[in-house]
Design an enzyme around this catalytic site. Structure first.
Site, PDB file in Angstrom:
ATOM      1  N   CYS A 119      -9.318  27.364  11.423  1.00 45.39           N
ATOM      2  CA  CYS A 119     -10.277  26.506  12.126  1.00 45.39           C
ATOM      3  C   CYS A 119      -9.546  25.746  13.227  1.00 45.39           C
ATOM      4  O   CYS A 119      -8.553  25.064  12.977  1.00 45.39           O
ATOM      5  CB  CYS A 119     -10.915  25.523  11.142  1.00 45.39           C
ATOM      6  SG  CYS A 119     -11.994  24.305  11.918  1.00 45.39           S
ATOM      7  N   CYS A 126     -15.332  22.900  17.571  1.00 49.41           N
ATOM      8  CA  CYS A 126     -16.714  23.368  17.699  1.00 49.41           C
ATOM      9  C   CYS A 126     -17.720  22.260  17.403  1.00 49.41           C
ATOM     10  O   CYS A 126     -18.728  22.121  18.092  1.00 49.41           O
ATOM     11  CB  CYS A 126     -16.960  24.565  16.789  1.00 49.41           C
ATOM     12  SG  CYS A 126     -15.907  25.976  17.153  1.00 49.41           S
ATOM     13  N   THR A 137     -13.675  17.420  10.438  1.00 49.61           N
ATOM     14  CA  THR A 137     -12.770  18.459  10.919  1.00 49.61           C
ATOM     15  C   THR A 137     -12.000  17.953  12.131  1.00 49.61           C
ATOM     16  O   THR A 137     -12.593  17.570  13.132  1.00 49.61           O
ATOM     17  CB  THR A 137     -13.568  19.717  11.278  1.00 49.61           C
ATOM     18  OG1 THR A 137     -14.280  20.164  10.130  1.00 49.61           O
ATOM     19  CG2 THR A 137     -12.657  20.812  11.778  1.00 49.61           C
ATOM     20  N   GLU A 147      -9.079  18.459   7.587  1.00 49.12           N
ATOM     21  CA  GLU A 147     -10.237  17.622   7.280  1.00 49.12           C
ATOM     22  C   GLU A 147      -9.733  16.272   6.774  1.00 49.12           C
ATOM     23  O   GLU A 147      -8.758  16.212   6.024  1.00 49.12           O
ATOM     24  CB  GLU A 147     -11.141  18.257   6.209  1.00 49.12           C
ATOM     25  CG  GLU A 147     -11.937  19.466   6.685  1.00 49.12           C
ATOM     26  CD  GLU A 147     -11.087  20.721   6.781  1.00 49.12           C
ATOM     27  OE1 GLU A 147     -11.370  21.554   7.677  1.00 49.12           O
ATOM     28  OE2 GLU A 147     -10.141  20.873   5.973  1.00 49.12           O
ATOM     29  N   HIS A 167     -24.600  24.348  15.839  1.00 48.09           N
ATOM     30  CA  HIS A 167     -23.372  24.458  15.060  1.00 48.09           C
ATOM     31  C   HIS A 167     -23.367  25.673  14.133  1.00 48.09           C
ATOM     32  O   HIS A 167     -22.305  26.253  13.889  1.00 48.09           O
ATOM     33  CB  HIS A 167     -23.145  23.179  14.262  1.00 48.09           C
ATOM     34  CG  HIS A 167     -21.739  23.017  13.786  1.00 48.09           C
ATOM     35  ND1 HIS A 167     -20.646  23.239  14.597  1.00 48.09           N
ATOM     36  CD2 HIS A 167     -21.225  22.663  12.574  1.00 48.09           C
ATOM     37  CE1 HIS A 167     -19.530  23.019  13.916  1.00 48.09           C
ATOM     38  NE2 HIS A 167     -19.859  22.691  12.681  1.00 48.09           N
ATOM     39  N   TYR A 204     -20.546  29.348  14.079  1.00 41.37           N
ATOM     40  CA  TYR A 204     -19.756  29.977  13.029  1.00 41.37           C
ATOM     41  C   TYR A 204     -19.435  31.438  13.329  1.00 41.37           C
ATOM     42  O   TYR A 204     -18.816  32.121  12.503  1.00 41.37           O
ATOM     43  CB  TYR A 204     -20.444  29.803  11.676  1.00 41.37           C
ATOM     44  CG  TYR A 204     -20.014  28.495  11.039  1.00 41.37           C
ATOM     45  CD1 TYR A 204     -19.165  28.476   9.960  1.00 41.37           C
ATOM     46  CD2 TYR A 204     -20.436  27.271  11.568  1.00 41.37           C
ATOM     47  CE1 TYR A 204     -18.739  27.280   9.402  1.00 41.37           C
ATOM     48  CE2 TYR A 204     -20.025  26.074  11.024  1.00 41.37           C
ATOM     49  CZ  TYR A 204     -19.169  26.075   9.935  1.00 41.37           C
ATOM     50  OH  TYR A 204     -18.739  24.882   9.395  1.00 41.37           O
ATOM     51  N   CYS A 228     -17.186  31.878  15.120  1.00 43.41           N
ATOM     52  CA  CYS A 228     -15.731  31.727  15.136  1.00 43.41           C
ATOM     53  C   CYS A 228     -15.097  32.459  13.956  1.00 43.41           C
ATOM     54  O   CYS A 228     -13.963  32.945  14.056  1.00 43.41           O
ATOM     55  CB  CYS A 228     -15.341  30.254  15.126  1.00 43.41           C
ATOM     56  SG  CYS A 228     -15.688  29.390  13.582  1.00 43.41           S
ATOM     57  N   GLU A 231     -15.081  26.555   4.010  1.00 43.55           N
ATOM     58  CA  GLU A 231     -15.831  26.004   5.143  1.00 43.55           C
ATOM     59  C   GLU A 231     -16.991  26.926   5.524  1.00 43.55           C
ATOM     60  O   GLU A 231     -18.049  26.454   5.938  1.00 43.55           O
ATOM     61  CB  GLU A 231     -14.904  25.809   6.341  1.00 43.55           C
ATOM     62  CG  GLU A 231     -15.596  25.110   7.505  1.00 43.55           C
ATOM     63  CD  GLU A 231     -14.748  25.082   8.766  1.00 43.55           C
ATOM     64  OE1 GLU A 231     -15.094  24.294   9.659  1.00 43.55           O
ATOM     65  OE2 GLU A 231     -13.777  25.843   8.870  1.00 43.55           O
TER      66      GLU A 231
END
Length: 513
Positions: free
Chosen positions: A125, A129, A216, A282, A317, A321, A323, A471
């Site tokens: 991550c 984002c 995050t 996190e 959002h 994902y 990503c 996540e």
């Protein structure tokens, strides 16, 4: 803290009620990844990790990989500007795409392609984002509140974005409250601090108290946006607050979250970490009567917009994902490589498993990219992902990476979790024994096999399994949250009419008639 560090970083905290302009006047614009890392030094943050207060987070071996992942977002803008930058009409200059306001569906498509590329480069991550999606949702929400209440939130937002783009900052998204008793509304909680709320208002601004969980990259951000985590009632008015505040503002403290195998970063060598360069982050961020000047307050009591804000944020959002498909590309590559190192890559069942991994990964990407192509324009002028397809994308993400990870572990074999340490391989007596008995193909060095096994372990069981698996399940809402939004958007009545028309039911009188 030494004077050199204070001079290097232009955002050292002060205790008075500071205006936003005063803060920007002391900030040094960032151009490169290395400048980003230097911008985090000397901030005097209150940070706790494993029972200790950390004086300089930038140099801590557990924290540094997460900073490196964000550094890569700056480097990509330099290395591939067509993908990772965009022209901003706000400042009439190119900006990092992570700070760009969405002007068209194509912007959302390029955002998704950039996110996939970042996943390929970092294998984890990269923590920007949620901030980008916060920037996007604030554009329309501030505009809509102004239209109803005659407020000035939208101009405040645009003024902030001018500074954010010119200084090339990272904005962290503070949405998730601890929530306490899930059966009670924010105002009904025994402890009011379990949801972020306003404690005091002055002529200069307001103060907030509470905490934001699972943030995050919160520690790696320059600014934080706090916002509601759920729909609000009139009784929750003091909880309906959106504000922008520096990450080093007086009254903020950070408690760093543990990740599986994170202490491998403290060991000698880089093999056992699996991915020693990059990691996620996190933190629990605690706000103890933190001041926000009015110029950075973008909602204060307009509770009826909280649900709309959350829904629009998730539309952005959950499509972000995609990503995870970049990480999926790494997983497919790692599985193919270890099969080759093991001498099993020619087997038909190995090829079939790689095909299935690719099919699952591209299914995630196709739903996310479709939601971007199907974007619609809101009243403020910004574009938003198709809500149904965005939720389908995220729902795919809650499932498919787990299956991709299972295939990767299957192809890796049991040695992935029984492999001795790098120190054992380097030991004078044990090392030669391991080199003899843990070799795969004779033309493949044992170290290559070790490194690939550790990477698969890292992404499916270790530190970066947080970003790829857990996540994927809980980020941007757990699976049921997507199912609720899909239920709201699937328009069953229209689909029933399609079927009834084709079946000729529309011309048949009902029994009631």
């Amino acid at each position: 803290m030494n004077e050199e560090a204070i001079q290097l970083n232009a955002i050292t905290p002060i205790s008075k009620e500071e205006t936003g302009q005063q803060r920007w006047d002391r900030f040094t614009p960032i151009n490169t990844g290395e400048e980003y890392i230097e911008s985090l030094r000397g901030r005097g943050l209150t940070v706790y990790l494993m029972g200790e207060q950390i004086d300089e987070p930038v140099d801590h071996p557990i924290i540094r990989p997460s900073i490196n992942a964000l550094r890569a977002t700056y480097d990509l803008a330099i290395d591939d500007p067509d993908l990772a930058t965009a022209w901003s009409p706000l400042i009439d200059s190119p900006v990092n795409r992570f700070l760009h306001l969405v002007e068209s569906p194509e912007d959302l498509v390029l955002k998704n392609r950039m996110q996939r590329r970042m996943g390929q480069l970092t294998g984890t991550c990269f923590q920007r984002c949620a901030g980008l999606d916060t920037i996007s949702v604030l554009h329309s929400i501030t505009y809509d509140i102004d239209q109803k209440h005659g407020t000035e939130y939208h101009q405040r937002y645009l003024d902030f974005m001018v500074h954010a783009q010119r200084n090339n900052i990272i904005l962290g998204a503070g949405m998730t409250d601890p929530k306490g008793d899930r059966g009670k509304r924010p105002h009904e909680q025994d402890d009011p601090d379990l949801f972020m709320h306003v404690t005091k208002r002055t002529d200069a601004g307001l103060y907030v108290k509470g905490a934001k969980a699972h943030m995050t990259g919160g520690l790696n951000s320059h600014w934080i946006c706090v916002m509601p985590t759920m729909n609000m009632l009139e009784e929750d008015r003091d909880y309906a607050v959106v504000g922008l505040l520096p990450a080093d503002a007086k009254g903020i403290s950070y408690i760093y979250g543990r990740q599986s195998c994170d202490t491998r970063a403290l060991e000698e060598g880089d093999i056992d970490a699996g991915n020693a360069e990059y990691g996620g982050q996190e933190v629990l961020v605690v706000f103890d009567d933190v001041f926000i000047p009015w110029e950075h307050v973008l909602m204060d009591g307009e509770y009826e917009f909280a649900q709309t804000m959350v829904s629009r944020f998730t539309a952005y959002h959950r499509a972000s994902y995609v990503c995870k498909t970049g990480l999926g590309d790494v997983m497919v590559g790692a599985a193919a490589a270890i099969a080759e190192y093991n001498g099993a890559d020619k087997a038909s069942h190995i090829k079939d498993k790689l095909v299935e991994m690719t099919h699952l990964n591209e299914t995630i990407f196709s739903s996310g990219i479709a939601s971007s192509y199907q974007a619609s324009q809101l009243d403020s002028g910004i574009f938003m992902n198709d809500e149904l397809l965005s939720n389908v994308c995220k729902h795919n993400v809650t499932r498919f990476p787990y299956e991709i990870a299972r295939f990767a572990q299957d192809l890796a074999g049991g040695l992935m979790v029984t492999l001795p340490s790098q120190q054992d391989f380097e030991h004078e007596e044990a090392g030669p024994i391991l080199a003899k008995y843990l070799k795969g193909r004779s033309d493949i060095p044992v170290e290559k096999r070790m490194r690939m096994l550790r990477l698969i372990e890292n992404m499916t069981l270790g530190r970066n399994a947080v970003g790829y698996l857990t996540e994927s399940l809980h980020g941007a809402g757990s699976p049921q949250a997507q199912r609720i939004q899909i239920l709201r958007s699937m328009d069953v009545e229209r689909k029933k009419r399609y079927a009834e028309n084709l079946a000729g039911i529309d011309v048949i009188a009902s029994d009631a008639d």
